[in-house]
Scaffold this active site. Structure first.
Site, PDB file in Angstrom:
ATOM      1  N   ARG A 129      -6.258 -35.410  33.672  1.00  0.00           N
ATOM      2  CA  ARG A 129      -6.056 -36.049  34.971  1.00  0.00           C
ATOM      3  C   ARG A 129      -4.608 -36.070  35.424  1.00  0.00           C
ATOM      4  O   ARG A 129      -4.301 -36.595  36.480  1.00  0.00           O
ATOM      5  CB  ARG A 129      -6.563 -37.485  34.924  1.00  0.00           C
ATOM      6  CG  ARG A 129      -8.038 -37.593  34.733  1.00  0.00           C
ATOM      7  CD  ARG A 129      -8.486 -39.016  34.773  1.00  0.00           C
ATOM      8  NE  ARG A 129      -7.411 -39.917  35.169  1.00  0.00           N
ATOM      9  CZ  ARG A 129      -7.488 -41.220  35.198  1.00  0.00           C
ATOM     10  NH1 ARG A 129      -8.584 -41.802  34.833  1.00  0.00           N
ATOM     11  NH2 ARG A 129      -6.486 -41.974  35.560  1.00  0.00           N
ATOM     12  N   ASP A 130      -3.697 -35.511  34.649  1.00  0.00           N
ATOM     13  CA  ASP A 130      -2.287 -35.651  35.003  1.00  0.00           C
ATOM     14  C   ASP A 130      -1.548 -34.313  34.890  1.00  0.00           C
ATOM     15  O   ASP A 130      -0.469 -34.243  34.322  1.00  0.00           O
ATOM     16  CB  ASP A 130      -1.639 -36.704  34.113  1.00  0.00           C
ATOM     17  CG  ASP A 130      -0.367 -37.277  34.714  1.00  0.00           C
ATOM     18  OD1 ASP A 130      -0.137 -37.088  35.917  1.00  0.00           O
ATOM     19  OD2 ASP A 130       0.403 -37.897  33.962  1.00  0.00           O
TER      20      ASP A 130
END
Length: 126
Positions: free
Chosen positions: A23-24
């Site tokens: 997610r990053d």
């Protein structure tokens, strides 16, 4: 740069093929110099597993100095014996607590490290 785009794509494809989502993804999370190694990722894996076991952040500092202080309080303050060259690092002059011992095992209960009959998968990665 020649291989970076295909390597990055292959890495993300591998994650997705194994049902893992990151997610990053951003450029500031990429380490592009030769001084780093896979140990950086293993540190992250250990912290993630610890946080999953604890159900809370392991080293919850609200700035870099507080973060490193929490790490040193838990794992012990580095010195020239445990980290040759540490005293020459730019920020090594900061006044950190002198914690001689690693207290990580005190943070976790024995069942995290020694599986029982009901808990056979164990967790000795930290």
């Amino acid at each position: 740069m020649e291989y970076m785009d295909s390597d990055l794509g292959a890495g993300v494809k591998y994650l997705h093929d194994n049902l893992v989502l990151h997610r990053d993804l951003k450029t500031s999370n990429l380490l592009l110099n030769r001084r780093e190694s896979s140990t950086v990722d293993m540190w992250s894996v250990g912290c993630i597993i610890a946080e999953l076991l604890l159900k809370q952040p392991l080293f919850n500092g609200d700035n870099e100095i507080k973060q490193i202080d929490k790490i040193f309080r838990m794992l012990g303050t580095p010195n020239e014996t445990s980290w040759p060259g540490f005293s020459e690092l730019p920020e090594a002059k900061a006044r950190f607590v002198k914690q001689p011992d690693n207290l990580l095992r005190k943070k976790f209960h024995a069942e995290y490290f020694m599986p029982t009959l009901e808990h056979t998968y164990g967790c000795n990665i930290i």
